[in-house]
Design a protein around this motif. Sequence first.
Motif, short mmCIF file in Angstrom:
data_model
loop_
_atom_site.label_atom_id
_atom_site.label_comp_id
_atom_site.label_asym_id
_atom_site.label_seq_id
_atom_site.Cartn_x
_atom_site.Cartn_y
_atom_site.Cartn_z
N PHE A 148 -43.41 87.68 -5.83
CA PHE A 148 -44.28 88.62 -5.10
C PHE A 148 -44.15 90.00 -5.72
O PHE A 148 -43.06 90.57 -5.75
CB PHE A 148 -43.86 88.65 -3.62
N SER A 377 -54.31 87.10 -6.37
CA SER A 377 -54.44 88.44 -5.81
C SER A 377 -55.58 88.46 -4.79
O SER A 377 -56.52 87.69 -4.89
CB SER A 377 -54.72 89.45 -6.92
N LEU A 380 -53.48 88.97 0.13
CA LEU A 380 -52.35 88.08 0.39
C LEU A 380 -51.14 88.95 0.75
O LEU A 380 -50.25 89.18 -0.07
CB LEU A 380 -52.07 87.21 -0.84
N VAL A 386 -49.05 84.13 1.25
CA VAL A 386 -48.31 83.91 0.00
C VAL A 386 -47.95 82.44 -0.14
O VAL A 386 -48.10 81.84 -1.21
CB VAL A 386 -47.05 84.80 -0.04
N ILE A 397 -47.76 85.90 -6.98
CA ILE A 397 -48.71 86.55 -6.08
C ILE A 397 -48.53 88.05 -6.22
O ILE A 397 -47.40 88.55 -6.32
CB ILE A 397 -48.48 86.11 -4.61
N THR A 399 -50.15 91.96 -4.66
CA THR A 399 -50.98 92.64 -3.68
C THR A 399 -50.91 94.13 -3.92
O THR A 399 -49.91 94.65 -4.43
CB THR A 399 -50.55 92.32 -2.23
N ILE A 451 -40.86 89.32 2.68
CA ILE A 451 -41.91 88.35 2.33
C ILE A 451 -41.28 87.10 1.75
O ILE A 451 -41.56 85.97 2.18
CB ILE A 451 -42.90 88.95 1.30
N VAL A 455 -41.33 83.40 3.43
CA VAL A 455 -41.96 82.29 2.69
C VAL A 455 -40.95 81.14 2.58
O VAL A 455 -41.31 79.97 2.74
CB VAL A 455 -42.41 82.75 1.28
#
Length: 494
Positions: A148, A377, A380, A386, A397, A399, A451, A455
């Motif tokens: 991320f 992208s 997310l 994600v 990923i 953002t 995050i 996840v």
Amino acid sequence: MTEIPFVHDFLQVLAILFVTSIGVAVIFIIVIYIIDRNQTVHAIRRNYPVIGRFRYWFEHLGTFFRQYFFTMDREELPFNRAERSWVYRAAKNISNTVAFGSTRDLKPAGTVIFVNCPFPTLGKDAVKPKPVTIGENCTQPYTTSSIFNISGMSFGALSKPAVISLSHGAKKAGAWMNTGEGGLSPYHLEGGADIVFQIGTAKYGVRDKEGNLSDEKLKEMAAIDQVKMFEIKLSQGAKPGKGGILPGDKVTAEIAAIRGIPEGEDSISPNRHTDINSNDDLLDMIYRIRNVTGKPVGFKVVIGAYGWIDELCKKIQERGLEYAPDFITVDSSTGGTGAAPMSLIDYVGLPIQESLPLVIDKLKAHGLRERTKVIASGKLITPAEVAWALCMGADFIVTARGFMFALGCIQALQCDKNACPTGITTHNIKLQRGLVYTQKSWRVTHYIKNIIHEVGVIGHSCGVKSPREFNRDHARIVQASGNSKSLSELYPGE
């Protein structure tokens, strides 16, 4: 007794000031009345002088009243209150535990549901995301375990303290940050984070005096150890088919020097690369930049007319894998950190939910999936989004707006007006004072780590030990009938 005359005089002064202010106000209203009654542009003001002006004020305030008082937690766009609140709490490292059940409606078509297993992964068996190498055949490949990362946001569009905060925060979390098309500033480098240098259509930061791509400037950027990859921006979610826009009041002397443009003038990029007119040109550009820099090179794109992806893959097979992009960043039509015409934001390009599986399956069909990594992208910003992208097959990923929220963005929709109340997208020094990087950088770090943690929590429920073990069997999509179907059934390409 001597104080009484003083008090009397003071009251007289106040009375005079009060009467004077009333008189000035009356005169002002009369002047406005005359102007409104005689102007011919606005019907409301002509028919309802003075009072009609309140319409524009109420219309402006309506945006904020709806955001805080009238919309439900999951109604507002582009990001609803529930999404923003999750990011705020994650960035502040506050628990995101909620009580009394979910407020999320599971009935609408398109809703994502993850498939938990009867025997979830135990916490002691969980493992961190494995490192992935981008550009294995490059002189200087890039290996990272960060799933991320920070998407492209230019210095200029973002303020100095915002960029510094992102740089320090990314470094502490072990993530990379993308420069955006505005070139590499000292503030991107200040925190020590890994950098993806984005090459926009105007070639800011790597252009010669005529605006053409310069090999010498590329070498200068590549010589900076923090710069790990180069990304050619073909298009972005906010404005596919239109170049970047930076208003002249944001083009300071410093920004002009970094970009190589005149100070104080609107910075408007061409709507595409003038030297990329075909798939052959794109592959030539990728090959050239990789040879000059020795580092991984890919491109960012919003998918629309997707037949060209097949043609691109065929052309790569024809010319050789040395011409293949090391990565493709798939942006969604729902992107939008930059200001853009509503007609483009609302109606052009495919959303990431459709374009991501399409690109991944096309690469696999042509035998290029291992060669070319995929970065997802576009809105997310929460763990579920994600995790969905990982299920679809994305390697990473990124953002932009998620990190703006982490910095404190309140979705005031003032990004293009140099009046951002949180100091993120303004060059007004007084407004920037509210953004203290020593504190905000930790919010960036917490956001990334939370995050990844959550996840992992979703993954453990699904029975996987690491986020990179997600696949299309782990999530389902609600259909118009109300029943759900597995991603592997809807997208059998993997």
